[in-house]
Scaffold this motif. Structure first.
Motif, PDB file in Angstrom:
ATOM      1  N   VAL A  10     -46.925 -33.653   9.695  1.00 28.99           N
ATOM      2  CA  VAL A  10     -47.772 -34.778  10.082  1.00 28.99           C
ATOM      3  C   VAL A  10     -48.992 -34.236  10.814  1.00 28.99           C
ATOM      4  O   VAL A  10     -48.864 -33.565  11.838  1.00 28.99           O
TER       5      VAL A  10
ATOM      6  N   PRO B  95     -44.389 -44.090  14.003  1.00 34.69           N
ATOM      7  CA  PRO B  95     -44.854 -44.689  12.740  1.00 34.69           C
ATOM      8  C   PRO B  95     -45.275 -46.150  12.919  1.00 34.69           C
ATOM      9  O   PRO B  95     -44.928 -47.013  12.104  1.00 34.69           O
TER      10      PRO B  95
ATOM     11  N   TRP C 181     -47.661 -42.389  10.217  1.00 40.00           N
ATOM     12  CA  TRP C 181     -47.371 -41.388  11.240  1.00 40.00           C
ATOM     13  C   TRP C 181     -48.644 -40.669  11.703  1.00 40.00           C
ATOM     14  O   TRP C 181     -48.756 -40.361  12.897  1.00 40.00           O
ATOM     15  N   GLU C 182     -49.559 -40.410  10.826  1.00 42.99           N
ATOM     16  CA  GLU C 182     -50.745 -39.640  11.209  1.00 42.99           C
ATOM     17  C   GLU C 182     -51.623 -40.400  12.198  1.00 42.99           C
ATOM     18  O   GLU C 182     -52.268 -39.786  13.054  1.00 42.99           O
TER      19      GLU C 182
ATOM     20  N   TRP D 234     -50.420 -40.984  16.703  1.00 41.03           N
ATOM     21  CA  TRP D 234     -50.401 -40.053  17.835  1.00 41.03           C
ATOM     22  C   TRP D 234     -51.041 -40.723  19.069  1.00 41.03           C
ATOM     23  O   TRP D 234     -52.179 -41.185  19.021  1.00 41.03           O
TER      24      TRP D 234
ATOM     25  N   ASN E 215     -42.070 -38.339  17.313  1.00 40.08           N
ATOM     26  CA  ASN E 215     -42.321 -36.897  17.375  1.00 40.08           C
ATOM     27  C   ASN E 215     -42.957 -36.592  18.716  1.00 40.08           C
ATOM     28  O   ASN E 215     -43.768 -37.383  19.223  1.00 40.08           O
TER      29      ASN E 215
END
Length: 306
Positions: free
Chosen positions: A189, A232, A264-265, A268, A297
């Motif tokens: 990712v 996500p 997901w990208e 963050w 993550n």
């Protein structure tokens, strides 16, 4: 002899030194003078071509005589080249034979010695290079490995990682330097801020945990723990444990930016929580316990005074 008279056809009183050359002079008994070349008292030093020899006096020939040629097919001694006569200079270098001397052929002995020296130098260089490899280097090479993929879930990393606080600046740490339990690292990712885009994956199950040992805290008191995470588009949380004590409030990893579910990208983000640290060394853990929503993550961790 009077004017207008050319005189007799022959020399008078033999006053002509060349009278013997004329028929009248010869009839009157004129004789050639002694010596060479027809001149009185001249010296004859005739030397046949190629007849000169080292250390010997060349033979002379009388006036009017021509050196005799040798027989057909045989050399003429008068015209022989100096190198063909006894005592003459040799034309080619002669190599000694037998016990009289040894010819100077190719210097095979020198070439053999040079080749042996080159081989010896190479062997010595390889030996030094092999001896220079220390056991520590070999151990490091043997222990080196690539980062696991997201599908791998090691139960724990080899050893805990510690960070030291610097004067005037508190430490931070990347995901790949954390002590991992039940998790792994990945970089699939995009968007993680940690070095190389590496983040902690596989955190979405009970028992997963990351640990951070911090050394050199200058004073006891409250601090802010900042946690970078990726979701996500769905809220997540985890249990925060400091020096073995769980915080009463979970670490909130909500979808603060309102990103769409499943992306997901774009998920963050950064959150923070208050922690009480002691002077010196402290251990901070983020764990997925029963009741937590751990589908996230983990990226970087850092501290600031609170």
């Amino acid at each position: 002899m009077t004017p207008g008279n050319n005189g007799a056809s022959t020399p008078e009183d033999n006053d002509d030194p060349f009278g013997y050359l004329y028929a009248d002079g010869q009839a009157n008994g004129a004789q050639p003078p002694s010596g060479g070349y027809g001149y009185p008292n001249s010296v004859s030093r005739v030397r046949a071509v190629g007849q000169r020899q080292y250390g010997q006096q060349a033979p002379t020939a009388s006036y009017g005589q021509v050196p005799q040629q040798g027989t057909h097919g045989q050399p003429n001694n008068h015209y022989a080249a100096p190198e063909t006569l006894p005592g003459g200079t040799p034309t080619t270098r002669q190599h000694g034979q037998g016990g009289g001397g040894r010819g100077r052929g190719p210097n095979t002995k020198g070439l053999l010695i040079g080749a042996v020296a080159v081989v010896a130098a190479v062997v010595i260089g390889i030996s030094i290079a092999m001896l220079g490899d220390s056991p520590d280097d070999k151990k490091d090479d043997a222990g080196a490995s690539t980062a696991p993929t997201a599908s791998q879930h090691p139960t724990t990393t080899p050893s805990a990682t510690s960070s030291v606080a610097q004067d005037g600046e508190l430490p931070k740490i990347d995901a790949k330097a954390l002590h991992l339990t039940g998790t792994t690292t990945a970089s699939d990712v995009k968007g993680a801020k940690a070095d190389g885009g590496i983040y902690v994956a596989g955190f979405n199950h009970v028992g997963a945990k990351v640990s951070w040992t911090v050394n050199g805290i200058q004073k006891s008191g409250p601090y802010r723990l900042y946690v970078g995470y990726g979701i996500p588009g769905v809220d997540a949380n985890a249990t925060l444990v400091v020096n073995g004590q769980a915080n009463p409030k979970p670490l909130n990893m909500a979808n603060f930016s309102g990103q769409p579910a499943g992306d997901w990208e774009k998920g963050w983000q950064t959150t923070w929580a208050l922690v009480n640290l002691n002077k010196g060394t402290n251990t901070i853990e983020i764990a997925c316990n029963a009741g937590n929503q751990c589908n996230a993550n983990l990226d970087q961790l850092s501290l600031k005074e609170g």
